[in-house]
Write an enzyme that holds these catalytic residues in place. Structure first.
Site, mmCIF file in Angstrom:
data_model
loop_
_atom_site.group_PDB
_atom_site.id
_atom_site.type_symbol
_atom_site.label_atom_id
_atom_site.label_comp_id
_atom_site.label_asym_id
_atom_site.label_seq_id
_atom_site.Cartn_x
_atom_site.Cartn_y
_atom_site.Cartn_z
ATOM 1 N N LEU A 47 26.096 7.443 28.927
ATOM 2 C CA LEU A 47 24.313 7.172 29.805
ATOM 3 C C LEU A 47 24.243 5.227 29.916
ATOM 4 O O LEU A 47 24.404 4.566 29.487
ATOM 5 C CB LEU A 47 23.447 7.562 28.760
ATOM 6 C CG LEU A 47 23.183 8.799 28.802
ATOM 7 C CD1 LEU A 47 21.741 9.684 27.840
ATOM 8 C CD2 LEU A 47 22.501 9.362 29.975
ATOM 9 N N ASP A 48 23.910 5.001 32.149
ATOM 10 C CA ASP A 48 23.516 3.907 31.738
ATOM 11 C C ASP A 48 22.383 3.071 30.444
ATOM 12 O O ASP A 48 21.372 4.179 30.446
ATOM 13 C CB ASP A 48 22.836 3.431 33.642
ATOM 14 C CG ASP A 48 23.659 3.724 34.227
ATOM 15 O OD1 ASP A 48 25.209 3.791 33.543
ATOM 16 O OD2 ASP A 48 23.812 4.072 35.053
ATOM 17 N N PRO A 49 22.302 2.301 30.736
ATOM 18 C CA PRO A 49 20.923 1.308 29.256
ATOM 19 C C PRO A 49 19.462 2.099 29.843
ATOM 20 O O PRO A 49 18.767 1.984 29.368
ATOM 21 C CB PRO A 49 21.037 0.211 29.449
ATOM 22 C CG PRO A 49 22.963 -0.249 29.790
ATOM 23 C CD PRO A 49 23.351 0.626 30.863
ATOM 24 N N LEU A 50 19.479 2.217 31.191
ATOM 25 C CA LEU A 50 18.125 2.601 31.878
ATOM 26 C C LEU A 50 17.546 3.761 31.963
ATOM 27 O O LEU A 50 16.747 4.498 32.743
ATOM 28 C CB LEU A 50 18.376 1.884 33.204
ATOM 29 C CG LEU A 50 17.649 0.674 33.245
ATOM 30 C CD1 LEU A 50 17.627 0.077 34.574
ATOM 31 C CD2 LEU A 50 16.880 -0.397 32.672
ATOM 32 N N ALA A 51 18.978 4.596 31.624
ATOM 33 C CA ALA A 51 18.383 6.034 30.918
ATOM 34 C C ALA A 51 18.713 6.661 29.844
ATOM 35 O O ALA A 51 19.126 5.797 29.249
ATOM 36 C CB ALA A 51 19.915 7.103 31.580
#
Length: 307
Positions: A47-51
């Site tokens: 999961l991306d940091p922004l997710a």
């Protein structure tokens, strides 16, 4: 008394701003604090940091199933902010295009069928895909042109949540390899405007949901209270779509040695071979022959400790 053997899944509700690798490190620290210092740990889908949202963490023998989890379908809630497109297709990037067009809820609903089912998708330049041996995002950050190929994906379901001043929120159940940022970009373009993802939350990953998920702050408390075993799901929780195949202790021993079994009447296909309550191996039955696909090093005499 030694800590119980941990072979299962810890489902994390990943917070905003934290990378998947950092979340794994957090879990490792919690395990050490709970007296489980030698447990193998891996995650079942970046999961991306922004997710935010569901991040399955595999423990012990469940790490052998992490690759299978990567192939599982996943569900996301995401918001498309209309009017600006960024180079990263999310809120972290630089604005590269603008538009005054703001579609209505009905207009969004009318084009969703175009993005449901098997479709071709162009991945974002800022992705972990490799171009000539280098990560695409590294090339993009260096200001170099990134040329990627379209890929075949499947959007199993796509529905509208709500519209607000910040954009439209959708829910998508998608196959592996799908980039929600690209989906948001393409939906905006189909509506005659531009857009980028302003919110992204994964609500399911394979069989795992937010109902199973634990916040990392709560995990620290659980570790200090030495109650980790109470929140870890069994290894078999990641195999709920695989039918069980009961085997005898002698047959289980043969499978652990990688031998092919015959004489067990069953239909062809994948199975989870179990010796009582103990998972033995993922197997494939072909023309009556049972062959090991992935074996588990869990002995029957510790089955009661298999979390």
């Amino acid at each position: 008394m030694p800590a119980p053997v941990l072979n299962g899944w810890l489902i994390i509700d990943k917070p905003l701003g934290l990378g998947s690798t950092t979340a794994v490190s957090w879990v490792k620290r919690a395990l050490r604090e709970g007296g489980h210092g030698k447990v193998k740990v891996g995650h079942g889908g970046t999961l991306d940091p922004l997710a935010t949202g569901v991040l399955p963490i595999a423990l012990g023998e469940a790490t052998k199933l992490a690759g299978r989890m990567l192939d599982a379908s996943k569900t996301y809630d995401f918001t498309i902010g209309f009017g600006t497109q960024t180079d990263t297709l999310d809120g972290e990037g630089v604005v590269v295009a603008t538009s005054d067009v703001r579609p209505t809820l009905n207009e969004v609903a009318a084009i969703l069928a175009q993005f449901t089912g098997p479709i071709e998708q162009m991945p974002p330049a800022y992705s972990a895909l490799k171009v000539d041996g280098k990560r695409a995002y590294a090339l993009a950050r260096a200001g170099k042109e990134v040329v990627l190929k379209t890929r075949a994906i499947t959007v199993h379901a796509l529905g509208i949540g709500h519209m607000s001043d910040s954009g439209v929120t959708l829910t998508a159940n998608v196959s592996k390899g799908t980039y929600i940022r690209s989906l948001a970009r393409d939906i905006a373009v189909a509506l005659g405007t531009v857009g980028h993802v302003t919110m992204l939350r994964r609500t399911t990953a394979g069989p795992f949901t937010l109902e199973n998920a634990i916040k990392l702050d709560n995990l620290d408390v659980i570790a200090r209270d030495n109650t980790l075993e109470d929140v870890i799901l069994p290894l078999t929780a990641g195999l709920d779509d695989i039918p069980a195949l009961p085997v005898t202790p002698a047959q289980a021993a043969a499978l652990r040695q990688g031998r092919v079994l015959t004489g067990i009447p069953t239909n062809d296909g994948p199975y989870l071979a179990n010796d009582g309550a103990t998972p033995v191996a993922l197997v494939e039955v072909i023309f009556g022959e049972i062959r090991v696909v992935r074996g588990f090093n869990i002995q029957p005499d510790v089955a009661k400790e298999d979390i």
